[in-house]
Design an enzyme around this catalytic site. Structure first.
Site, PDB file in Angstrom:
ATOM      1  N   ASN A   1       1.048  -6.516 -10.282  1.00 18.13           N
ATOM      2  CA  ASN A   1       0.008  -5.992  -8.746  1.00 18.13           C
ATOM      3  C   ASN A   1      -1.326  -6.739  -9.268  1.00 18.13           C
ATOM      4  OD1 ASN A   1      -0.227  -4.375  -6.655  1.00 18.13           O
ATOM      5  ND2 ASN A   1      -1.586  -3.110  -8.161  1.00 18.13           N
TER       6      ASN A   1
ATOM      7  N   GLN B   1     -11.570 -13.873  -5.466  1.00 14.90           N
ATOM      8  CA  GLN B   1     -10.889 -14.256  -6.939  1.00 14.90           C
ATOM      9  C   GLN B   1      -9.529 -13.070  -6.895  1.00 14.90           C
ATOM     10  OE1 GLN B   1     -13.286 -15.322  -9.315  1.00 14.90           O
ATOM     11  NE2 GLN B   1     -14.368 -15.636  -7.489  1.00 14.90           N
TER      12      GLN B   1
ATOM     13  N   SER C   1      -8.428  -6.918 -10.769  1.00 10.24           N
ATOM     14  CA  SER C   1      -7.273  -7.285 -11.701  1.00 10.24           C
ATOM     15  C   SER C   1      -5.634  -7.216 -11.568  1.00 10.24           C
ATOM     16  CB  SER C   1      -7.703  -5.447 -12.617  1.00 10.24           C
ATOM     17  OG  SER C   1      -8.685  -5.167 -13.005  1.00 10.24           O
TER      18      SER C   1
ATOM     19  N   MET D   1       1.075  -1.312   0.235  1.00  8.57           N
ATOM     20  CA  MET D   1       0.119   0.221   0.180  1.00  8.57           C
ATOM     21  C   MET D   1       0.727   1.070  -0.036  1.00  8.57           C
ATOM     22  SD  MET D   1      -2.861  -0.997  -0.355  1.00  8.57           S
ATOM     23  CE  MET D   1      -4.201  -0.101  -0.170  1.00  8.57           C
TER      24      MET D   1
ATOM     25  N   ASP E   1      -2.201   2.437 -11.120  1.00  7.28           N
ATOM     26  CA  ASP E   1      -3.406   1.301 -11.548  1.00  7.28           C
ATOM     27  C   ASP E   1      -3.635   1.398 -12.555  1.00  7.28           C
ATOM     28  OD1 ASP E   1      -2.887   0.689  -8.575  1.00  7.28           O
ATOM     29  OD2 ASP E   1      -4.399   2.222  -7.932  1.00  7.28           O
TER      30      ASP E   1
ATOM     31  N   THR F   1       3.101   0.521 -13.700  1.00  5.12           N
ATOM     32  CA  THR F   1       3.610   1.239 -15.035  1.00  5.12           C
ATOM     33  C   THR F   1       3.738   2.418 -13.839  1.00  5.12           C
ATOM     34  OG1 THR F   1       2.128   2.235 -15.509  1.00  5.12           O
ATOM     35  CG2 THR F   1       3.294   0.264 -16.874  1.00  5.12           C
TER      36      THR F   1
ATOM     37  N   ILE G   1       2.697   4.271  -2.672  1.00  4.92           N
ATOM     38  CA  ILE G   1       2.724   4.503  -4.031  1.00  4.92           C
ATOM     39  C   ILE G   1       3.993   4.910  -4.274  1.00  4.92           C
ATOM     40  CG2 ILE G   1       2.436   7.075  -5.513  1.00  4.92           C
ATOM     41  CD1 ILE G   1      -0.264   6.141  -4.333  1.00  4.92           C
TER      42      ILE G   1
ATOM     43  N   HIS H   1      -4.382  -5.800  -8.219  1.00  7.54           N
ATOM     44  CA  HIS H   1      -5.662  -4.648  -7.559  1.00  7.54           C
ATOM     45  C   HIS H   1      -7.270  -4.695  -7.630  1.00  7.54           C
ATOM     46  CE1 HIS H   1      -7.445  -0.274  -7.587  1.00  7.54           C
ATOM     47  NE2 HIS H   1      -7.727  -0.768  -8.308  1.00  7.54           N
TER      48      HIS H   1
HETATM   49  C1  GRF Z   1      -6.484  -7.104  -1.515  1.00  9.74           C
HETATM   50  O1  GRF Z   1      -7.267  -6.629  -1.024  1.00  9.74           O
HETATM   51  C2  GRF Z   1      -5.593  -5.708  -3.013  1.00  9.74           C
HETATM   52  O2  GRF Z   1      -6.119  -6.507  -3.613  1.00  9.74           O
HETATM   53  C3  GRF Z   1      -5.228  -4.844  -1.711  1.00  9.74           C
HETATM   54  O3  GRF Z   1      -5.685  -5.373  -0.544  1.00  9.74           O
HETATM   55  C4  GRF Z   1      -5.894  -6.114  -0.076  1.00  9.74           C
HETATM   56  C5  GRF Z   1      -4.172  -7.372  -0.005  1.00  9.74           C
HETATM   57  O4  GRF Z   1      -4.976  -8.187   0.994  1.00  9.74           O
HETATM   58  N1  GRF Z   1      -4.433  -3.996  -2.728  1.00  9.74           N
HETATM   59  P1  GRF Z   1      -4.177  -9.446   2.060  1.00  9.74           P
HETATM   60  O5  GRF Z   1      -3.246  -8.545   2.045  1.00  9.74           O
HETATM   61  O6  GRF Z   1      -3.268 -10.130  -0.054  1.00  9.74           O
HETATM   62  O7  GRF Z   1      -4.777  -9.911   2.437  1.00  9.74           O
END
Ligand code: GRF
Length: 226
Positions: free
Chosen positions: A115, A181, A144, A98, A153, A149, A100, A117
């Site tokens: 990544n 998913q 996704s 998390m 996102d 890049t 940038i 998302h």
């Molecule tokens: C996931 O939903 C991911 O897409 C988002 O943060 C969450 C991380 O979950 N960026 P985890 O740490 O893999 O359980």
């Protein structure tokens, strides 16, 4: 007689910031032999997160590069890059990481950083995707996998999984279904990369040499065809 040599696993480094359930899906797929990768290290920007425990339980090397210890993004990213590169990975995996990232950092890993998302990009880049999906009234939401890049996102999409949004969904119920998913599509995309089937060139993604559509492959179609 011809013989095929078993595929050499590629080395990956996984970056996390939290629970690490996507990391766990990658560990499980690796341990079951589905995924030809060696997880060389898991790096977290936060100490004491569950994802680090998951890595340690799986016997994977861990590192913490805490963003709070650095004066700015450039210095943090430089340290992070040094830490990643000390493991010489073929692929860098952002699994719920998390932060940038600076342009120089992203450019260093172009074409070898994926990544996950929690939205059907290009819809809902950024944070709070489930809340925003509910507010906007979309009927479909999902997750996704994309190459990273410099556009946050916004990198080319590899694979998406979509699901229906229910009238009584909350951000929590939706997040839980999306996460299920994520655990399917992330290992799948990493597998393609590890097998040398997934490539990145000039901001486009190719699977087995064929350029993918702008929203990548639909996971449901992929499952139906295989
Ligand atoms: C996931 O939903 C991911 O897409 C988002 O943060 C969450 C991380 O979950 N960026 P985890 O740490 O893999 O359980």
């Amino acid at each position: 007689m011809t013989s095929t040599s078993p595929q050499q696993p590629i080395s990956v480094v996984v970056l996390i910031s939290g629970s690490g359930s996507n990391l766990q899906a990658i560990i499980d797929a690796t341990n079951s032999g589905e995924l030809p990768v060696t997880i060389s290290a898991v790096i977290s920007n936060r100490p004491d997160v569950k994802g680090l425990q998951r890595a340690q339980q799986a016997g994977i090397d861990t590192r913490v590069v805490d963003h709070k210890d650095f004066p700015d993004r450039d210095v943090f990213d430089a340290e992070l890059q040094m830490c990643i590169d000390s493991f010489s990975p073929d692929l860098v995996i952002l699994a719920g990481f998390m932060r940038i990232l600076t342009e120089g950092f992203v450019e260093h890993y172009t074409g070898r950083m994926l990544n996950i998302h929690p939205a059907l990009l290009p819809n809902f880049p950024g944070l709070n995707t489930h809340e925003r999906a509910l507010e906007s009234g979309v009927e479909q939401h999902g997750a996704s996998v994309h190459f990273v890049t410099t556009e946050v996102d916004g990198g080319p999409i590899v694979l998406q999984a979509s699901l229906a949004v229910y009238a009584d969904d909350t951000a929590e119920t939706l997040a839980a279904r999306v996460l299920e998913q994520e655990h399917l599509i992330f290992p799948q995309a990493i597998k393609w990369y590890a097998e040398g089937r997934l490539t990145f060139q000039d901001n486009h993604v190719y699977l087995d040499g064929t350029q993918l559509p702008a929203t990548g492959i639909d996971y449901a179609d992929d499952k139906a065809n295989n």
